[in-house]
Write a protein that holds these residues in place. Structure first.
Motif, short mmCIF file in Angstrom:
data_model
loop_
_atom_site.label_atom_id
_atom_site.label_comp_id
_atom_site.label_asym_id
_atom_site.label_seq_id
_atom_site.Cartn_x
_atom_site.Cartn_y
_atom_site.Cartn_z
N UNK A 285 51.94 7.23 10.28
CA UNK A 285 50.51 7.18 9.94
C UNK A 285 49.66 6.89 11.17
N UNK A 286 50.31 6.69 12.33
CA UNK A 286 49.52 6.41 13.53
C UNK A 286 48.94 7.69 14.10
N UNK A 287 49.73 8.76 14.07
CA UNK A 287 49.26 10.03 14.64
C UNK A 287 49.35 11.18 13.63
N UNK A 290 46.99 11.31 10.83
CA UNK A 290 45.61 11.25 11.33
C UNK A 290 45.21 12.60 11.92
N UNK A 291 46.12 13.18 12.70
CA UNK A 291 45.73 14.39 13.44
C UNK A 291 46.78 15.50 13.38
N UNK A 323 45.56 3.82 6.07
CA UNK A 323 44.43 3.16 6.75
C UNK A 323 43.24 4.11 6.85
N UNK A 324 42.15 3.60 7.35
CA UNK A 324 40.89 4.35 7.29
C UNK A 324 40.92 5.64 8.11
N UNK A 325 41.85 5.76 9.06
CA UNK A 325 41.90 6.97 9.87
C UNK A 325 42.74 8.09 9.26
N UNK B 149 45.04 1.80 15.19
CA UNK B 149 44.94 3.25 15.36
C UNK B 149 43.49 3.68 15.23
N UNK B 150 42.79 3.01 14.32
CA UNK B 150 41.41 3.41 14.03
C UNK B 150 40.43 2.99 15.11
N UNK B 179 48.87 0.83 19.40
CA UNK B 179 48.96 2.27 19.14
C UNK B 179 48.80 3.12 20.40
#
Lengths: 359, 211
Positions: A285-287, A290-291, A323-325, B149-150, B179
């Motif tokens: 969920x870190x990258x 997100x992207x 998370x929010x991202x 991360x955010x 991160x």
């Protein structure tokens, strides 16, 4: 009863007993309130659980946070917090309530029986009991001492005043055990605690110090959870390789989320501990969420299932939280893939990796 | 020899003895500059090595840094009086929206232990505050930390704000936090990335070509 009759609750409980449910369950340690709002059209956490059919619902004690004149919040533990980018309010070290043994002796935890303490949980139990697994999120040995003593001071005092640290750990765990007792009576089935003692490379304190000051209380806490008839699915970020044996020996029933950012490897954990604990994780969920692309997310889900799915004892989820991202469409692609590829008996041909050509 | 005892006192985090040994070294007419460069900075460098080798962890590093601080409290006025320059200056902060300060503080301690002057902007620092600090202090380095991360994207936003203010070339940039990766550092075009506090101090020196 056939497997296809399984409720979400049964699915999660089968997984934590290291059995194969009808399909791999999915649920999340945490979901960003902003995403809940946007993905449910203004709905609640409960609406989100129902809409996306997550198999477990998280509950926890409610604490009142009083606004202070300096713009911070004072919680019922005596901890001053500030609100940052995330909804989570960080404890402010400079105002930590316990600095000395005298402070510790005076300090009283919040009343676990306060009338408002489990309001949210009562509502969620009413709505989901018997259908979805009821988790109660509590704290184990690290997070309360960190907030009560202050982060930097906790590290210092681990070295300089270990008796004080142990005293705070003991009082914190006594409180958490009382909360488990109450939550069990209210209908909780699984405890999850998210105290983080490791960074991306290793534990933040030496394994030796962890074993001396914290592990005895962690064992006592794990025992108390089982004495109350609950399972314990431990959540912790970071590289916990050096202490995972300690967690497993203490008797945890599950481990989450096998943090890929910290080089925790799902296959290694499944191989070494899969016959002793259930595993939850770890779609990045870190990258990725997100992207990444939908195709990459699907491949990651397939990979997780291929590694940790066989034999059961596995729940598939993000590698930490929604998370929010996190991009909603990628999270939904993850959920769809878990359902498409996670039905037992697993179809290993279908789970074979595909080549992604487009990015 | 008191300087050997001082070296050990710093590594062991014995702040009282470190202060006593510093005073004895000064009384023996060893110059403040020599005490700093020949004993204290090498001691903190060994603390960093021990940390990287997992022989010590955060508590021992913090306690060593505290002992170093007690030495610097004695040396600093003397160094200033002697007109001794710091090895370099760095503006540090945790980016906007991020309230985490422990990682940043560890980096600061190791940088100070390596002889840097650190200007700490604190937590939740908006890009314009970083820009203003670079304009005002003209540091050799700018250090940014993000634990979420955010909030990591705020590092990129700050770099963009520096570019817009025409100050991107005024300083080198060093970033870190849970991160943050080398790939991200390359992507936003900053000079340095460090995995942890002791490496941050080493990389800061490398960026400034300090042996």
């Amino acid at each position: 009863m056939t497997f296809s009759d399984m409720t979400s609750r049964e699915r999660v409980l089968a997984a934590i007993q290291r059995q194969e449910p009808d399909r791999i369950p999915t649920f999340e340690w945490d979901i960003d309130p902003g995403l809940i709002n946007s993905m449910t059209g203004g709905g609640s956490y409960e609406d989100f659980i129902e809409k996306f059919d997550l198999d477990a619902v998280m509950c926890g004690p409610d604490y009142i946070k009083k606004p202070l004149d300096n713009g911070y919040l004072l919680d019922e533990w005596g901890v001053t917090r500030s609100i940052g980018h995330e909804a989570y309010a960080m404890a402010m070290d400079e105002f930590s309530p316990i600095k000395t043994m005298a402070d510790l002796e005076k300090w009283e935890p919040p009343d676990p029986y306060a009338s408002h303490r489990f309001d949210t949980m009562k509502e969620r139990v009413k709505r989901f009991k018997g259908k979805r697994a009821i988790f109660v999120q509590l704290r184990d040995v690290w997070s309360n001492p960190r907030d009560l003593i202050g982060y930097e001071q906790l590290f210092m005092k681990c070295g300089l005043e270990p008796d004080l640290v142990e005293g705070v750990v003991e009082k914190s765990i006594n409180q958490s055990i009382k909360l488990v007792e109450i939550a069990a009576e209210l209908g909780a089935e699984v405890v999850m605690s998210g105290d983080d003692i490791a960074d991306n490379r290793r534990t933040m304190i030496s394994p030796r110090m962890w074993r001396k000051l914290f592990l005895p209380h962690f064992r006592r806490w794990t025992q108390a959870i089982h004495d109350n008839g609950l399972y314990y699915w431990k959540h912790t970020d970071g590289n916990i390789t050096a202490v995972l044996d300690d967690f497993v020996d203490a008797g945890i029933d599950g481990i989450d989320p096998i943090d890929p950012l910290a080089n925790m490897d799902l296959a290694t954990v499944k191989d070494k501990y899969g016959d002793q604990v259930a595993i939850k994780g770890n779609v990045d969920c870190a990258f990725l969420l997100v992207e990444g692309t939908k195709e990459e997310v699907v491949e990651s889900v397939k990979n997780c299932i291929r590694i940790a799915g066989p034999g059961g004892g596995y729940a598939c989820s993000t590698s930490n939280s929604v998370h929010s991202g996190v991009r909603p469409e990628l999270y939904i692609a993850m959920l769809d893939a878990i359902r498409e590829y996670g039905t037992y008996p697993l179809d290993m041909d279908k789970l074979a990796p595909s080549t992604i050509t487009s990015k | 020899m008191s300087v050997d005892d001082l070296y050990d006192a710093i590594i062991d985090g014995d702040k009282n003895n470190a202060a006593v040994q510093t005073q004895q070294a000064l009384d023996a007419d060893i110059s403040p500059e020599a005490i700093l460069h020949e004993t204290c900075i090498p001691a903190m460098s060994e603390v960093g090595d021990l940390f990287e080798a997992s022989e010590i962890f955060i508590p021992e590093m913090l306690i060593a840094a505290r002992a170093m601080q007690s030495v610097m409290d004695i040396l600093k006025p003397r160094l200033i009086a002697d007109g001794i320059d710091v090895v370099g200056s760095i503006v540090m902060g945790t980016v906007r929206g991020d309230m985490h300060d422990i990682g940043k503080n560890l980096v600061i301690m190791m940088l100070e232990g390596a002889g840097f002057e650190v200007i700490d902007l604190g937590i939740d620092v908006p890009p314009e505050a970083f820009v203003e600090a670079v304009r005002k202090h003209k540091p050799d380095l700018l250090g940014m930390s993000a634990l979420l991360t955010t909030t990591m994207t705020e590092i990129g936003n700050t770099v963009a704000a520096l570019t817009e203010a025409g100050l991107r070339d005024a300083t080198k940039i060093l970033i870190g936090g849970a991160p943050v990766t080398k790939e991200y550092a390359d992507k936003i075009g900053v000079e340095g990335f460090a995995e942890d506090a002791s490496r941050a101090a080493r990389i800061a020196k490398e960026l400034l070509a300090i042996a």
